[in-house]
Enzyme design. Structure first.
Site, PDB file in Angstrom:
ATOM      1  N   LYS A  10      -9.845  24.278 -50.444  1.00  0.00           N
ATOM      2  CA  LYS A  10      -9.095  24.770 -49.085  1.00  0.00           C
ATOM      3  C   LYS A  10      -7.547  24.160 -49.227  1.00  0.00           C
ATOM      4  O   LYS A  10      -7.558  23.299 -49.736  1.00  0.00           O
ATOM      5  CB  LYS A  10     -10.183  24.175 -48.386  1.00  0.00           C
ATOM      6  CG  LYS A  10     -11.601  25.075 -47.696  1.00  0.00           C
ATOM      7  CD  LYS A  10     -11.932  24.919 -46.737  1.00  0.00           C
ATOM      8  CE  LYS A  10     -14.104  25.250 -46.353  1.00  0.00           C
ATOM      9  NZ  LYS A  10     -13.990  25.422 -45.301  1.00  0.00           N
ATOM     10  N   TYR A  50     -15.379  34.920 -43.093  1.00  0.00           N
ATOM     11  CA  TYR A  50     -15.653  34.386 -42.371  1.00  0.00           C
ATOM     12  C   TYR A  50     -15.917  35.760 -41.178  1.00  0.00           C
ATOM     13  O   TYR A  50     -16.120  35.035 -40.111  1.00  0.00           O
ATOM     14  CB  TYR A  50     -14.946  33.797 -41.958  1.00  0.00           C
ATOM     15  CG  TYR A  50     -14.457  32.486 -43.190  1.00  0.00           C
ATOM     16  CD1 TYR A  50     -15.786  31.575 -43.386  1.00  0.00           C
ATOM     17  CD2 TYR A  50     -13.182  31.587 -43.102  1.00  0.00           C
ATOM     18  CE1 TYR A  50     -15.929  30.534 -43.894  1.00  0.00           C
ATOM     19  CE2 TYR A  50     -13.130  30.409 -44.237  1.00  0.00           C
ATOM     20  CZ  TYR A  50     -14.531  29.897 -44.289  1.00  0.00           C
ATOM     21  OH  TYR A  50     -14.708  28.964 -45.011  1.00  0.00           O
ATOM     22  N   PHE A  58     -14.922  28.512 -33.075  1.00  0.00           N
ATOM     23  CA  PHE A  58     -13.988  27.780 -34.072  1.00  0.00           C
ATOM     24  C   PHE A  58     -13.055  28.914 -34.916  1.00  0.00           C
ATOM     25  O   PHE A  58     -13.032  28.729 -35.839  1.00  0.00           O
ATOM     26  CB  PHE A  58     -15.100  27.071 -34.797  1.00  0.00           C
ATOM     27  CG  PHE A  58     -15.713  27.485 -35.531  1.00  0.00           C
ATOM     28  CD1 PHE A  58     -15.855  27.504 -36.875  1.00  0.00           C
ATOM     29  CD2 PHE A  58     -17.268  26.931 -35.153  1.00  0.00           C
ATOM     30  CE1 PHE A  58     -16.804  28.926 -37.285  1.00  0.00           C
ATOM     31  CE2 PHE A  58     -18.283  27.548 -35.795  1.00  0.00           C
ATOM     32  CZ  PHE A  58     -18.169  28.108 -36.823  1.00  0.00           C
ATOM     33  N   THR A  92     -21.637  20.052 -44.075  1.00  0.00           N
ATOM     34  CA  THR A  92     -19.848  20.559 -43.571  1.00  0.00           C
ATOM     35  C   THR A  92     -19.277  19.729 -43.077  1.00  0.00           C
ATOM     36  O   THR A  92     -18.207  19.750 -42.813  1.00  0.00           O
ATOM     37  CB  THR A  92     -20.569  22.132 -42.409  1.00  0.00           C
ATOM     38  OG1 THR A  92     -21.547  22.920 -43.310  1.00  0.00           O
ATOM     39  CG2 THR A  92     -19.292  22.652 -41.746  1.00  0.00           C
ATOM     40  N   ASN A 113     -12.602  21.024 -44.037  1.00  0.00           N
ATOM     41  CA  ASN A 113     -13.623  20.365 -44.998  1.00  0.00           C
ATOM     42  C   ASN A 113     -13.527  19.990 -46.903  1.00  0.00           C
ATOM     43  O   ASN A 113     -14.587  20.386 -46.872  1.00  0.00           O
ATOM     44  CB  ASN A 113     -14.798  20.507 -44.009  1.00  0.00           C
ATOM     45  CG  ASN A 113     -15.199  21.704 -44.613  1.00  0.00           C
ATOM     46  OD1 ASN A 113     -14.357  22.854 -44.951  1.00  0.00           O
ATOM     47  ND2 ASN A 113     -16.406  22.020 -44.329  1.00  0.00           N
ATOM     48  N   HIS A 116     -15.405  25.330 -49.707  1.00  0.00           N
ATOM     49  CA  HIS A 116     -16.364  26.083 -49.135  1.00  0.00           C
ATOM     50  C   HIS A 116     -17.390  26.521 -49.991  1.00  0.00           C
ATOM     51  O   HIS A 116     -16.770  26.545 -51.458  1.00  0.00           O
ATOM     52  CB  HIS A 116     -15.949  27.301 -48.401  1.00  0.00           C
ATOM     53  CG  HIS A 116     -16.699  28.397 -48.748  1.00  0.00           C
ATOM     54  ND1 HIS A 116     -17.737  28.440 -47.152  1.00  0.00           N
ATOM     55  CD2 HIS A 116     -17.346  29.588 -49.309  1.00  0.00           C
ATOM     56  CE1 HIS A 116     -18.496  29.430 -46.765  1.00  0.00           C
ATOM     57  NE2 HIS A 116     -18.578  30.083 -48.250  1.00  0.00           N
ATOM     58  N   GLU A 127     -19.812  37.500 -51.437  1.00  0.00           N
ATOM     59  CA  GLU A 127     -17.838  35.865 -51.535  1.00  0.00           C
ATOM     60  C   GLU A 127     -18.162  36.052 -52.443  1.00  0.00           C
ATOM     61  O   GLU A 127     -16.888  36.612 -52.808  1.00  0.00           O
ATOM     62  CB  GLU A 127     -19.262  34.989 -51.141  1.00  0.00           C
ATOM     63  CG  GLU A 127     -19.035  34.494 -49.636  1.00  0.00           C
ATOM     64  CD  GLU A 127     -19.406  33.386 -49.455  1.00  0.00           C
ATOM     65  OE1 GLU A 127     -19.560  32.427 -50.065  1.00  0.00           O
ATOM     66  OE2 GLU A 127     -20.471  33.182 -48.129  1.00  0.00           O
TER      67      GLU A 127
END
Ligand code: CMP
Length: 140
Positions: A10, A50, A58, A92, A113, A116, A127
């Site tokens: 990320k 997502y 969120f 997570t 974080n 993923h 994905e």
């Protein structure tokens, strides 16, 4: 069994210059990078990826964060790759992540974080196909 899973490094981890350290952890655990690219996601790309979280409170922050800078998307291949990657990542929420996991070592918050990883065979299939065509995956 041999599986494939989608991993995303990320924007926070890319900004920290931690791409190599994170990929080294995958490789040391026996996972092979069989596809990889750096992308700066659009709102549409991040929101579509997502989509299952669309109604969550969120969601807007998640899309905002995931489009805040470049990411590195990869396909990891290996024995039990989906669970193995999740073990390497840790929980997570980095505050709950076990010591020595990627999120414990590189992440600060549940939003930023670091990584993923697909959470099931069905999501891995979706994905991987979301970011890579068959000819971009170099199984080995
Ligand atoms: P990821 O595994 O990429 O999947 C969805 C992301 O939403 C998750 O990591 C977190 O970074 C982010 N997120 C923010 N808040 C929450 C929350 N309360 N529960 C789960 N995920 C959250």
């Amino acid at each position: 069994a041999t599986e494939r899973t989608l991993s995303i490094i990320k924007p926070d981890a890319v900004a920290k210059n931690a791409i190599g350290e994170i990929i080294a952890r995958f490789e040391k655990a026996g996972l092979k990078v069989v596809a990889a690219k750096m992308l700066h996601l659009s709102d549409e790309q991040a929101g579509g990826f997502y989509a299952e979280h669309k109604e969550r409170p969120f969601f807007k922050d998640l899309v905002g964060f995931m489009t805040s800078g470049p990411v590195v998307v990869q396909v990891l291949e290996g024995d039990d790759a989906i669970a193995k990657n999740r073990d390497l990542m840790g929980a997570t929420n980095p505050k709950e992540a076990a010591p020595g996991t990627i999120r414990a070592d590189f992440a600060e918050t549940i939003d930023a974080n670091a990584v993923h990883g697909s959470d099931s065979p069905a999501s891995a299939e979706r994905e991987v196909a979301y970011f890579f065509s068959a000819d971009e995956i170099h199984s080995r």
